[in-house]
Scaffold this motif. Structure first.
Motif, PDB file in Angstrom:
ATOM      1  N   THR A   1     -49.006 -65.130 -74.213  1.00  0.00           N
ATOM      2  CA  THR A   1     -49.746 -64.060 -74.881  1.00  0.00           C
ATOM      3  C   THR A   1     -49.862 -64.419 -76.353  1.00  0.00           C
ATOM      4  O   THR A   1     -49.327 -65.473 -76.785  1.00  0.00           O
ATOM      5  CB  THR A   1     -49.058 -62.693 -74.697  1.00  0.00           C
ATOM      6  OG1 THR A   1     -49.928 -61.666 -75.176  1.00  0.00           O
ATOM      7  CG2 THR A   1     -47.745 -62.618 -75.466  1.00  0.00           C
ATOM      8  N   SER A   2     -50.540 -63.631 -77.134  1.00  0.00           N
ATOM      9  CA  SER A   2     -50.771 -64.033 -78.533  1.00  0.00           C
ATOM     10  C   SER A   2     -50.874 -62.812 -79.450  1.00  0.00           C
ATOM     11  O   SER A   2     -51.119 -61.690 -79.018  1.00  0.00           O
ATOM     12  CB  SER A   2     -52.046 -64.872 -78.654  1.00  0.00           C
ATOM     13  OG  SER A   2     -53.164 -64.138 -78.181  1.00  0.00           O
ATOM     14  N   LEU A   3     -50.669 -63.061 -80.728  1.00  0.00           N
ATOM     15  CA  LEU A   3     -50.867 -62.092 -81.801  1.00  0.00           C
ATOM     16  C   LEU A   3     -51.748 -62.717 -82.871  1.00  0.00           C
ATOM     17  O   LEU A   3     -51.634 -63.918 -83.137  1.00  0.00           O
ATOM     18  CB  LEU A   3     -49.528 -61.682 -82.437  1.00  0.00           C
ATOM     19  CG  LEU A   3     -48.619 -60.725 -81.680  1.00  0.00           C
ATOM     20  CD1 LEU A   3     -47.311 -60.552 -82.455  1.00  0.00           C
ATOM     21  CD2 LEU A   3     -49.281 -59.381 -81.481  1.00  0.00           C
ATOM     22  N   VAL A   4     -52.590 -61.911 -83.491  1.00  0.00           N
ATOM     23  CA  VAL A   4     -53.402 -62.382 -84.611  1.00  0.00           C
ATOM     24  C   VAL A   4     -52.668 -62.071 -85.908  1.00  0.00           C
ATOM     25  O   VAL A   4     -52.341 -60.911 -86.189  1.00  0.00           O
ATOM     26  CB  VAL A   4     -54.787 -61.727 -84.615  1.00  0.00           C
ATOM     27  CG1 VAL A   4     -55.545 -62.087 -85.901  1.00  0.00           C
ATOM     28  CG2 VAL A   4     -55.596 -62.167 -83.395  1.00  0.00           C
TER      29      VAL A   4
ATOM     30  N   ILE B   1     -51.467 -66.720 -83.189  1.00  0.00           N
ATOM     31  CA  ILE B   1     -50.126 -67.207 -82.871  1.00  0.00           C
ATOM     32  C   ILE B   1     -49.878 -66.986 -81.387  1.00  0.00           C
ATOM     33  O   ILE B   1     -49.969 -65.847 -80.895  1.00  0.00           O
ATOM     34  CB  ILE B   1     -49.044 -66.467 -83.690  1.00  0.00           C
ATOM     35  CG1 ILE B   1     -49.410 -66.448 -85.185  1.00  0.00           C
ATOM     36  CG2 ILE B   1     -47.681 -67.091 -83.469  1.00  0.00           C
ATOM     37  CD1 ILE B   1     -49.515 -67.804 -85.814  1.00  0.00           C
ATOM     38  N   GLU B   2     -49.587 -68.072 -80.657  1.00  0.00           N
ATOM     39  CA  GLU B   2     -49.351 -67.982 -79.218  1.00  0.00           C
ATOM     40  C   GLU B   2     -47.852 -67.950 -78.929  1.00  0.00           C
ATOM     41  O   GLU B   2     -47.072 -68.697 -79.535  1.00  0.00           O
ATOM     42  CB  GLU B   2     -49.993 -69.164 -78.490  1.00  0.00           C
ATOM     43  CG  GLU B   2     -51.511 -69.138 -78.521  1.00  0.00           C
ATOM     44  CD  GLU B   2     -52.114 -70.188 -77.601  1.00  0.00           C
ATOM     45  OE1 GLU B   2     -51.374 -71.131 -77.216  1.00  0.00           O
ATOM     46  OE2 GLU B   2     -53.310 -70.076 -77.271  1.00  0.00           O
TER      47      GLU B   2
ATOM     48  N   ALA C   1     -43.114 -70.021 -79.990  1.00  0.00           N
ATOM     49  CA  ALA C   1     -44.296 -69.615 -80.750  1.00  0.00           C
ATOM     50  C   ALA C   1     -44.981 -70.845 -81.316  1.00  0.00           C
ATOM     51  O   ALA C   1     -44.315 -71.768 -81.816  1.00  0.00           O
ATOM     52  CB  ALA C   1     -43.907 -68.671 -81.878  1.00  0.00           C
ATOM     53  N   SER C   2     -46.305 -70.862 -81.256  1.00  0.00           N
ATOM     54  CA  SER C   2     -47.042 -72.023 -81.757  1.00  0.00           C
ATOM     55  C   SER C   2     -48.348 -71.578 -82.387  1.00  0.00           C
ATOM     56  O   SER C   2     -48.893 -70.514 -82.060  1.00  0.00           O
ATOM     57  CB  SER C   2     -47.320 -73.017 -80.627  1.00  0.00           C
ATOM     58  OG  SER C   2     -48.146 -72.425 -79.629  1.00  0.00           O
ATOM     59  N   TYR C   3     -48.821 -72.410 -83.306  1.00  0.00           N
ATOM     60  CA  TYR C   3     -50.133 -72.205 -83.901  1.00  0.00           C
ATOM     61  C   TYR C   3     -50.929 -73.492 -83.768  1.00  0.00           C
ATOM     62  O   TYR C   3     -50.480 -74.559 -84.218  1.00  0.00           O
ATOM     63  CB  TYR C   3     -50.046 -71.805 -85.373  1.00  0.00           C
ATOM     64  CG  TYR C   3     -51.410 -71.845 -86.057  1.00  0.00           C
ATOM     65  CD1 TYR C   3     -52.357 -70.871 -85.787  1.00  0.00           C
ATOM     66  CD2 TYR C   3     -51.761 -72.917 -86.888  1.00  0.00           C
ATOM     67  CE1 TYR C   3     -53.614 -70.921 -86.359  1.00  0.00           C
ATOM     68  CE2 TYR C   3     -53.019 -72.972 -87.463  1.00  0.00           C
ATOM     69  CZ  TYR C   3     -53.955 -71.973 -87.197  1.00  0.00           C
ATOM     70  OH  TYR C   3     -55.211 -72.043 -87.744  1.00  0.00           O
ATOM     71  N   ASP C   4     -52.093 -73.410 -83.137  1.00  0.00           N
ATOM     72  CA  ASP C   4     -52.989 -74.550 -82.984  1.00  0.00           C
ATOM     73  C   ASP C   4     -52.251 -75.757 -82.396  1.00  0.00           C
ATOM     74  O   ASP C   4     -52.433 -76.896 -82.847  1.00  0.00           O
ATOM     75  CB  ASP C   4     -53.611 -74.907 -84.337  1.00  0.00           C
ATOM     76  CG  ASP C   4     -54.842 -75.795 -84.179  1.00  0.00           C
ATOM     77  OD1 ASP C   4     -55.449 -75.784 -83.088  1.00  0.00           O
ATOM     78  OD2 ASP C   4     -55.183 -76.495 -85.157  1.00  0.00           O
TER      79      ASP C   4
END
Length: 399
Positions: free
Chosen positions: A181-184, A195-196, A211-214
């Motif tokens: 899932t993700s948050l902006v 952010i995933e 948690a990861s970004y790109d």
């Protein structure tokens, strides 16, 4: 009794009534002036010593007083920058001379530079707002004040720093089950950053979250364990903290994401709470002023951001303040020192946005005073005239 003294007494009386009539004229002229406080004339007798059975007429002197502490009624308007004080206190305004003054005239209008000026050209002053503590004020002076400016945040962007992500992880899935899932979030320039969060089941009652970004890991894998009731045990504290990133010249802050509301029950994967602070670049679309004097800017994204706190002032004897042109006041020797504060605290009144304080002049009372002054002036002129006639009789005795 001296005839000259009688004539001088008559002149004294006429001058006193002329002074009274002057205050009446001012009051009537300013009956519709916002925040105007009426003036009144008080009379005091002047008694000369009498000798040898002869009475020496004295006269009368006047003292002008101002009903500055008497509050007027309110007129409600449609402008949020029209301000009235319900109770004790004065607004602090700055004149074109750079000096601070006190006033109750709150008909403020936003100028092209964002400042708030009343109809007399005085600029509203206050302190920069702090969310953690009240601004430090100089109790007996105006130091630290700044002009309140409604365009100071024409564009606003706030980087994210904290949020929450509460999920249910399905307990009936096999080890190795994975769900994302993700948050902006927002970086320092207001750009959105996705952010995933990837959850992987590692054992019974045990999961890991990353948690990861790109495609770049910024937190994890972090172990999440649950008790037999499906309630979260670890991490403790129940927080996922990411590492800060520099992305295209903007800073993505370290994020503190609370996960304390997460559970592991025999139900499908579900996000019950997902939020994060910060906001993208948005324009000012309006403003609000609370009853305790906090000036907040309203942005196009719906956020209301406090920017200033309106300062208020008072003195021990408001009626002895020195009135100045423009319906403002300054400290005098008789008024006492200026004491600073905020609306709604330490006895200061509350601020009403969208209202103006009317003049405390009563037209009927002023017209009555005008008639009294006119009649008394005439009576004193008769005393002068009679004295003059007696003096003429005295001079003509020689004929």
């Amino acid at each position: 009794m001296s005839l000259y003294g009688t004539m001088r007494t008559g002149v004294s009386g006429m001058n006193a009534q002329a002074n009274r009539l002057s205050t009446v004229a001012d009051n009537i002229a300013n009956a519709n002036t916002t925040g105007y406080k009426k003036a009144s004339t008080q009379f005091s007798s002047l008694i000369l010593p009498s000798t040898g059975g002869a009475y020496n007429s004295g006269g009368v002197t006047t003292d002008v007083r101002y009903s500055i502490s008497a509050q007027g009624t309110f007129t409600y308007t449609t402008s949020a920058t029209d301000l009235a004080i319900n109770g004790k206190g004065f607004f602090i305004v700055e004149g074109t001379d750079g000096q601070e003054y006190m006033t109750r005239a709150g008909a403020f209008t936003m100028m092209d530079d964002g400042s708030l000026q009343n109809s007399a050209g005085y600029t509203l002053m206050g302190y920069e707002y702090s969310s953690t503590e009240d601004p430090t004020i100089v109790v007996n002076g105006f130091d630290g004040l700044q002009q309140i400016n409604l365009s100071s945040g024409a564009l606003n962007a706030k980087g994210s720093t904290a949020g929450a992500l509460d999920v249910n992880l399905p307990s009936n899935e096999e080890v190795g089950y994975e769900k994302t899932t993700s948050l902006v979030a927002y970086d320092s320039q207001g750009n959105t950053r996705l952010i995933e969060f990837t959850y992987t089941k590692t054992a019974d009652n045990a999961w890991s979250v990353e948690a990861s970004y790109d495609g770049t890991t910024i937190a994890g894998p972090i172990a999440m364990t649950f008790d037999s009731e499906g309630q979260l045990l670890t991490p403790s504290p129940a927080t996922i903290t990411t590492t800060a990133q520099v992305i295209d010249g903007a800073n993505l802050n370290a994020l503190s994401i609370t996960v304390g509301g997460s559970s592991q029950l025999a139900s499908a994967f579900d996000v019950s709470n997902g939020k994060i602070d910060g906001n993208g670049a948005s324009k000012v679309t309006g403003y609000e002023i609370s009853d305790d004097g906090i000036v907040s800017l309203k942005y196009s994204n719906g956020e209301l951001t406090p920017k200033y706190r309106i300062a208020m002032a008072s003195v021990q004897s408001p009626d002895n303040l020195k009135p100045l042109p423009g319906n403002v006041y300054s400290q005098s020797n008789e008024s006492g020192v200026v004491v600073m504060g905020y609306a709604g605290t330490n006895g200061y009144g509350s601020i009403i946005s969208g209202a103006l304080e009317d003049s405390n002049v009563d037209i009927a009372e002023e017209l009555t005073s005008m008639i009294e002054s006119q009649r008394n002036y005439t009576a004193n002129s008769k005393v002068f005239q009679t004295g003059s006639e007696l003096m003429e009789v005295l001079v003509n005795l020689k004929r």
